[in-house]
Design a protein around this motif. Structure first.
Motif, PDB file in Angstrom:
ATOM      1  N   LYS A  38       0.674  -0.975  -0.475  1.00  0.00           N
ATOM      2  CA  LYS A  38       0.223  -0.026   0.263  1.00  0.00           C
ATOM      3  C   LYS A  38       1.016   1.486   0.119  1.00  0.00           C
ATOM      4  O   LYS A  38       1.987   1.175   0.492  1.00  0.00           O
ATOM      5  CB  LYS A  38      -0.935  -0.284   0.826  1.00  0.00           C
ATOM      6  N   LEU A  39       0.468   2.223  -0.506  1.00  0.00           N
ATOM      7  CA  LEU A  39       1.224   3.694  -0.718  1.00  0.00           C
ATOM      8  C   LEU A  39       1.557   3.962   0.382  1.00  0.00           C
ATOM      9  O   LEU A  39       2.910   5.364   0.605  1.00  0.00           O
ATOM     10  CB  LEU A  39       0.260   4.656  -1.772  1.00  0.00           C
ATOM     11  N   SER A  40       0.433   3.922   1.403  1.00  0.00           N
ATOM     12  CA  SER A  40       0.548   4.259   2.633  1.00  0.00           C
ATOM     13  C   SER A  40       1.565   3.433   3.736  1.00  0.00           C
ATOM     14  O   SER A  40       2.380   3.830   4.684  1.00  0.00           O
ATOM     15  CB  SER A  40      -0.721   3.897   3.539  1.00  0.00           C
ATOM     16  N   ASP A  41       1.675   2.429   3.708  1.00  0.00           N
ATOM     17  CA  ASP A  41       3.317   1.800   4.162  1.00  0.00           C
ATOM     18  C   ASP A  41       4.738   2.216   2.964  1.00  0.00           C
ATOM     19  O   ASP A  41       5.377   2.230   4.120  1.00  0.00           O
ATOM     20  CB  ASP A  41       2.844   0.089   3.802  1.00  0.00           C
ATOM     21  N   GLY A  45       6.514   7.286   6.951  1.00  0.00           N
ATOM     22  CA  GLY A  45       7.495   8.146   7.628  1.00  0.00           C
ATOM     23  C   GLY A  45       8.573   8.791   7.299  1.00  0.00           C
ATOM     24  O   GLY A  45       9.816   9.836   7.529  1.00  0.00           O
ATOM     25  N   VAL A  46       7.950   8.897   5.611  1.00  0.00           N
ATOM     26  CA  VAL A  46       9.367   9.850   4.948  1.00  0.00           C
ATOM     27  C   VAL A  46       8.814  11.396   4.851  1.00  0.00           C
ATOM     28  O   VAL A  46       8.948  12.267   4.764  1.00  0.00           O
ATOM     29  CB  VAL A  46       8.109   9.547   3.194  1.00  0.00           C
ATOM     30  N   PHE A  47       7.278  11.510   5.428  1.00  0.00           N
ATOM     31  CA  PHE A  47       7.120  13.445   5.452  1.00  0.00           C
ATOM     32  C   PHE A  47       6.957  13.543   7.086  1.00  0.00           C
ATOM     33  O   PHE A  47       6.208  12.162   7.870  1.00  0.00           O
ATOM     34  CB  PHE A  47       5.227  13.867   5.303  1.00  0.00           C
ATOM     35  N   THR A  48       7.544  14.592   7.658  1.00  0.00           N
ATOM     36  CA  THR A  48       7.474  14.807   9.318  1.00  0.00           C
ATOM     37  C   THR A  48       5.684  15.119   9.199  1.00  0.00           C
ATOM     38  O   THR A  48       5.284  15.391   8.145  1.00  0.00           O
ATOM     39  CB  THR A  48       7.894  16.108   9.591  1.00  0.00           C
ATOM     40  N   LYS A  49       5.192  14.980  10.199  1.00  0.00           N
ATOM     41  CA  LYS A  49       4.018  15.131  10.863  1.00  0.00           C
ATOM     42  C   LYS A  49       3.090  16.634  10.623  1.00  0.00           C
ATOM     43  O   LYS A  49       1.950  16.905   9.158  1.00  0.00           O
ATOM     44  CB  LYS A  49       3.595  15.079  11.992  1.00  0.00           C
ATOM     45  N   ASN A  56      -1.314  17.403   3.272  1.00  0.00           N
ATOM     46  CA  ASN A  56      -3.151  16.989   3.047  1.00  0.00           C
ATOM     47  C   ASN A  56      -4.022  17.900   2.440  1.00  0.00           C
ATOM     48  O   ASN A  56      -4.535  18.385   1.977  1.00  0.00           O
ATOM     49  CB  ASN A  56      -3.339  15.735   4.014  1.00  0.00           C
ATOM     50  N   SER A  57      -3.966  19.379   3.202  1.00  0.00           N
ATOM     51  CA  SER A  57      -4.530  20.398   3.302  1.00  0.00           C
ATOM     52  C   SER A  57      -4.814  20.410   2.055  1.00  0.00           C
ATOM     53  O   SER A  57      -5.554  21.229   1.332  1.00  0.00           O
ATOM     54  CB  SER A  57      -3.603  21.534   4.388  1.00  0.00           C
TER      55      SER A  57
END
Length: 69
Positions: A38-41, A45-49, A56-57
């Motif tokens: 999955k793309l989420s997997d 950890g690639v992006f900071t929160k 996303n915004s």
């Protein structure tokens, strides 16, 4: 010489050629299948929160702009 390469077969004919080279004892084919993740997997950890929230915004804003067209 013992080099291992990972290749992606893009044409079924290429697999046949590889097997022919194997029969000539020029190469050894090690068949492995990669499972789709999955793309989420993949990107966990690639992006900071903060970066992820900003991305996303921004994505939501772009989608809303397209809805208005």
């Amino acid at each position: 010489m013992n080099n291992t390469l990972l290749i992606e077969i893009t044409n079924p004919k290429a697999l046949g050629l590889l097997h022919e080279l194997e029969e000539l004892h020029l190469i050894k084919v090690l068949e492995t299948r990669t499972k789709e993740s999955k793309l989420s997997d993949k990107y966990r950890g690639v992006f900071t929160k903060e970066d992820a929230q900003s991305f996303n915004s921004h994505t939501q804003e772009m989608r809303n702009e397209w809805k208005g067209i």
